[in-house]
Design a protein around this motif. Structure first.
Motif, PDB file in Angstrom:
ATOM      1  N   GLY A 130       0.812  -1.207   0.000  1.00 16.75           N
ATOM      2  CA  GLY A 130       0.000   0.000   0.000  1.00 16.75           C
ATOM      3  C   GLY A 130       0.849   1.261   0.000  1.00 16.75           C
ATOM      4  N   TRP A 131       0.454   2.237   0.826  1.00 20.72           N
ATOM      5  CA  TRP A 131       1.175   3.510   0.898  1.00 20.72           C
ATOM      6  C   TRP A 131       2.526   3.374   1.579  1.00 20.72           C
ATOM      7  N   LYS A 132       2.796   2.226   2.168  1.00 20.82           N
ATOM      8  CA  LYS A 132       4.101   1.995   2.792  1.00 20.82           C
ATOM      9  C   LYS A 132       5.122   1.465   1.798  1.00 20.82           C
ATOM     10  N   SER A 133       4.751   1.386   0.547  1.00 22.32           N
ATOM     11  CA  SER A 133       5.681   0.950  -0.497  1.00 22.32           C
ATOM     12  C   SER A 133       6.888   1.878  -0.554  1.00 22.32           C
ATOM     13  N   TYR A 182       9.545   7.885  -5.117  1.00 19.51           N
ATOM     14  CA  TYR A 182       9.059   8.761  -6.181  1.00 19.51           C
ATOM     15  C   TYR A 182       8.153   9.879  -5.659  1.00 19.51           C
ATOM     16  N   GLY A 183       8.009   9.975  -4.330  1.00 21.78           N
ATOM     17  CA  GLY A 183       7.207  11.052  -3.750  1.00 21.78           C
ATOM     18  C   GLY A 183       5.731  10.941  -4.071  1.00 21.78           C
ATOM     19  N   ILE A 184       5.228   9.709  -4.180  1.00 18.22           N
ATOM     20  CA  ILE A 184       3.829   9.508  -4.541  1.00 18.22           C
ATOM     21  C   ILE A 184       2.935   9.760  -3.334  1.00 18.22           C
ATOM     22  N   MET A 185       2.097  10.788  -3.423  1.00 17.78           N
ATOM     23  CA  MET A 185       1.169  11.141  -2.355  1.00 17.78           C
ATOM     24  C   MET A 185      -0.287  10.976  -2.779  1.00 17.78           C
ATOM     25  N   ALA A 186      -0.515  10.751  -4.070  1.00 17.87           N
ATOM     26  CA  ALA A 186      -1.861  10.535  -4.595  1.00 17.87           C
ATOM     27  C   ALA A 186      -1.729   9.785  -5.913  1.00 17.87           C
ATOM     28  N   ILE A 187      -2.722   8.955  -6.210  1.00 19.21           N
ATOM     29  CA  ILE A 187      -2.719   8.208  -7.462  1.00 19.21           C
ATOM     30  C   ILE A 187      -4.058   8.402  -8.169  1.00 19.21           C
TER      31      ILE A 187
END
Length: 365
Positions: free
Chosen positions: A324-327, A333-338
């Motif tokens: 999940g968000w703990k990837s 890559y600074g992913i905060m939303a998809i």
């Protein structure tokens, strides 16, 4: 000498600044909630990357939270077991008063400390914009998501309102370099696919004391990642397992134009975007274009991930560690939303970010 010492001590103890400093070593949040005489309120905030929660119970509609806060931090007040929007405010040492009603908690009034007063100034500067945004959210919630033309028009309307909110925030940040509100606004408005130059400018407008605060360090870290994943940078390498548990490294896939697509089976906007990706993949795959899906599905939900791949006809390589968000790759890559994506050239250099639908097709063409 004794009299002088006593007098000096008396004067020091009565100094207003010293008295205020003593009071402000703790916080007291007094909440009056109309329509909820008996119930439980939850107070949640983030500290050192972890979420902290506190509860307050009442049978009179008066709720009290007490504690200490090393620095102002954004907090959220919500009613336990109730489906109403939470109230955002700034938790800091001092006396904070909140007046709200059960059915419109998010619109409650917050008074009593410097940061909350500064936040009120910002909100007042964009009252009209916020009202239009609230109207938009209501329209979006009731919209027929299967109507692509309607959804596209709503997305376009959101972009306009979002840019207006952003402009008001940037103006506030420039005029309030020492305010914690500014630091949190920088964090919020550059949370998704940031313009790195604009991000860097806004962050460096803040006072040096703010940049070394907890929220300042968090924003600084995100800015560093944004710079490392900006246009013309070589995409950071990573290794993840495919659907058959075989490890695959990003660097091993070089040689074609490639889209790293961050998504998840539970993400509605991702699933709605997948038909566009399928169309684009069919149009450009034979010309040297590939896609690598990186899923943020959760532990124990591999079946949902695989089911979404099959249902959406995603025939390209799919990778995930199912965290999940703990990837770690999402953090890298600074992913905060998809959904969020990065387009790489054959040498692995980033040539596009956040490209969807027609924008991705135009870029590839």
């Amino acid at each position: 000498c004794i009299v002088l010492t006593f007098a000096t001590a008396f004067l020091v103890s009565c100094d207003p600044a010293e008295k205020q400093a003593a009071v402000d070593t703790t916080y007291t949040v007094n909440v009056t909630l109309r329509g909820l005489d008996s119930g439980t309120l939850l107070l949640t905030y983030q500290s050192n990357g972890e979420y902290v929660s506190d509860t307050a119970r009442s049978t009179t509609g008066q709720y009290v939270f007490t504690g200490k806060s090393a620095e102002p931090r954004k907090a959220y007040l919500q009613i336990k077991d109730a489906r109403v929007r939470s109230l955002a405010f700034y938790l800091e040492n001092g006396k904070i008063t909140i007046l709200a009603s059960r059915d419109s908690l998010a619109n409650g009034t917050v008074t009593g400390t410097t940061t909350n007063e500064e936040s009120k100034q910002l909100e007042q500067s964009r009252t009209a914009i916020n009202k239009r945004m609230d109207d938009f959210y209501r329209a979006y919630e009731n919209a027929d998501k299967s109507n692509k033309k309607l959804v596209d028009s709503l997305d376009a309307a959101y972009e306009v309102l979002d840019s207006q909110q952003r402009a008001a925030s940037l103006e506030f940040i420039a005029s309030h370099p020492r305010s914690y509100v500014s630091a949190y606004e920088v964090n919020d408005i550059f949370i998704y696919n940031p313009d790195v130059k604009e991000f860097d400018k806004a962050f460096n407008q803040s006072d040096s004391s703010l940049r070394v605060s907890q929220i300042g360090r968090q924003v600084s870290e995100r800015l560093t990642i944004a710079k490392q994943t900006d246009i013309n940078q070589v995409a950071p390498d990573f290794t993840l397992n495919d659907v058959n548990e075989k490890p695959v490294s990003l660097s091993s896939l070089r040689g074609k134009y490639m889209l790293i697509d961050f998504w998840a089976s539970w993400c509605g906007p991702c699933r709605r975007e997948n038909p566009n990706l399928v169309k684009t993949y069919k149009a450009f795959n034979k010309k040297g274009f590939e896609i690598v899906g990186v899923s943020l599905d959760y532990p124990g939900e591999k079946d949902k991930w695989l089911g979404a791949i099959k249902k959406d006809n995603l025939t390209w390589l799919q990778l995930s560690n199912l965290k999940g968000w703990k990837s770690a790759v999402a953090g890298q890559y600074g992913i905060m939303a998809i959904p969020m994506n990065f387009l790489l050239d054959p040498e692995g250099r980033i040539v596009g970010k956040g490209l969807r639908g027609a924008d991705l097709e135009a870029k590839l063409a």
